[in-house]
Enzyme design. Structure first.
Site, short mmCIF file in Angstrom:
data_model
loop_
_atom_site.label_atom_id
_atom_site.label_comp_id
_atom_site.label_asym_id
_atom_site.label_seq_id
_atom_site.Cartn_x
_atom_site.Cartn_y
_atom_site.Cartn_z
N GLU A 119 2.20 -32.00 -77.49
CA GLU A 119 1.51 -32.48 -76.30
C GLU A 119 0.33 -33.31 -76.78
O GLU A 119 -0.17 -33.11 -77.89
CB GLU A 119 1.03 -31.31 -75.45
CG GLU A 119 -0.32 -30.72 -75.83
CD GLU A 119 -0.40 -30.12 -77.23
OE1 GLU A 119 -1.52 -30.14 -77.81
OE2 GLU A 119 0.61 -29.62 -77.75
N LYS A 169 -7.28 -34.04 -86.18
CA LYS A 169 -5.95 -33.55 -85.80
C LYS A 169 -4.95 -33.57 -86.96
O LYS A 169 -4.04 -32.73 -87.02
CB LYS A 169 -5.40 -34.37 -84.64
CG LYS A 169 -6.20 -34.24 -83.34
CD LYS A 169 -6.11 -32.85 -82.76
CE LYS A 169 -6.73 -32.77 -81.38
NZ LYS A 169 -6.65 -31.42 -80.80
N SER A 218 -15.70 -35.44 -84.66
CA SER A 218 -14.28 -35.10 -84.76
C SER A 218 -13.33 -36.28 -84.70
O SER A 218 -12.17 -36.16 -85.10
CB SER A 218 -13.92 -34.09 -83.66
OG SER A 218 -14.25 -34.62 -82.38
#
Length: 396
Positions: free
Chosen positions: A111, A89, A377
């Site tokens: 969010e 991210k 991830s």
């Protein structure tokens, strides 16, 4: 202009299905994003941030013991879990934070479901001196208490969302409402390849560092590209980031959605496998819907995959057959967490465990000289309390 050439579309998917109040902000964002991607100074600063803040390049790791246990193809891991903040991210939030500064805005909102995007947004906001508020469903706040603390420690305000299922979709709804009333001074750092154009393209491009590095690292390690690339799919940003740079290569690609408790409606979050084309959060894509066409409730053991839609480019890849999409159940993901932890000393995020589970399924069907690359991830620190409780219940 053909359907495939429409701006902001991937085949019939994408677009800008938003209120008029957001069109000016999207036009500004689209202009600044494309100008930035043609600006060598912006790209150099983004590259510096990826190196000095995110800690890129992330490692390519041969999972030797997991490979031996699977008795088949070699399994490699792209170690996005080693990035600063613990997931992929941060790549996207650094890019969008730089765009926020370029647009002269002082506040960002986001969010979050699993909390990793919220932590990454709060981190980027702290680095660049931006005000930051993060919307998060109260069910996810319960599941991801550690990440809530991290966001607040970084200076962000976490805003609880109590509507709907109190998870990721509901957090997106509230963030969009905020942005409609604050576009003049606020940028919405959307966390995945979803939402109205230019977000799907932009987020994918900020995540493409994963695939570009993977190509070089795999060539260094094996002298060729992998036979299969596997990534989990919620909104789909980590998958898009590793798939897109090799989408034209002779590499099989597999996206793994949350199969949840069962494939009954409301028990899973497999939008591509079980959904239908529809509009959600400003874009046309595959959406899980009930018999009345309303967005359906979803479930996943993973807060980050608990979303009833998916990025429009994934919808296009599904329809063209370029990427195969499948599911992994809650139980299979939990088993993969245990397997990878004990085989390699790596505790994966529950999201990433869905991809690990798929690799373990397909490896025995492949030859020993073949290669599977898993996009790992995120790391599992954030999930340990939830995993512990679930494993405790399974033993009873």
């Amino acid at each position: 202009m053909s359907e495939n050439e429409k701006v902001g579309y991937f085949g019939p998917y994408g677009g800008q299905f938003v209120p008029e109040t957001l069109m000016a902000a999207l036009a500004q964002l689209d202009h600044e994003y494309h100008a930035a991607m043609a600006d060598e100074s912006f790209l150099a600063e983004f590259d510096r941030c990826l190196r000095e803040i995110a800690g890129r390049p992330s490692e390519m790791y041969f999972a030797r013991r997991l490979t031996e246990q699977a008795c088949g193809a070699k399994i490699y891991l792209k170690r996005e879990d080693m990035n600063h903040t613990g997931a992929h991210k941060i790549n996207n939030t650094l890019g969008q934070a730089l765009l926020t500064l370029r647009m002269g805005k002082k506040r960002v909102i986001a969010e979050t479901g699993a909390g990793q995007h919220g932590v990454a947004t709060a981190t980027a906001a702290a680095v660049f001196g931006l005000d930051c508020e993060v919307y998060m469903g109260t069910e996810d706040i319960r599941r991801q208490a550690l990440n809530v603390f991290r966001m607040e420690l970084l200076g962000a305000r976490v805003i609880p969302v109590t509507t709907g299922q109190r998870t990721l979709k509901d957090a997106c709804n509230e963030a969009m409402r905020d942005w409609m009333g604050s576009v003049e001074h606020t940028h919405y750092i959307l966390g995945s390849v979803v939402g109205p154009a230019p977000f799907p393209e932009m987020v994918r491009e900020f995540q493409c560092c994963i695939g570009r590095e993977s190509r070089e690292q795999m060539m260094d390690a094996e002298g060729r590209l992998p036979d299969v690339i596997v990534a989990c799919i919620g909104g789909g940003s980590n998958a898009a980031g590793i798939f897109a740079p090799m989408i034209d290569e002779a590499v099989e690609m597999v996206g793994v959605e949350a199969g949840g408790r069962s494939m009954g409606l409301g028990d899973h979050a497999a939008s591509l496998v079980a959904g239908q084309p529809g509009v959600l959060h400003g874009a046309r894509s595959y959406v899980l819907q009930d018999s009345d066409g309303q967005t359906a409730p979803v479930h996943s053991v993973s807060a980050g995959l608990d979303y009833p839609g998916v990025g429009p480019e994934h919808a296009y890849w599904k329809d063209t057959g370029r990427v195969r999409y499948t599911t992994c159940s809650d139980d299979e993901a939990l088993d993969a967490v245990v397997a990878l932890s004990r085989a390699e000393g790596i505790i994966p995020a529950l999201e990433s465990a869905h991809a690990v589970a798929e690799a373990m399924k397909i490896a025995p069907k492949m030859k020993p000289e073949q290669i599977i690359l898993v996009n790992l991830s995120g790391r599992g620190d954030k999930d340990c309390n939830e995993i512990a409780e679930i494993l405790k219940r399974r033993k009873k």
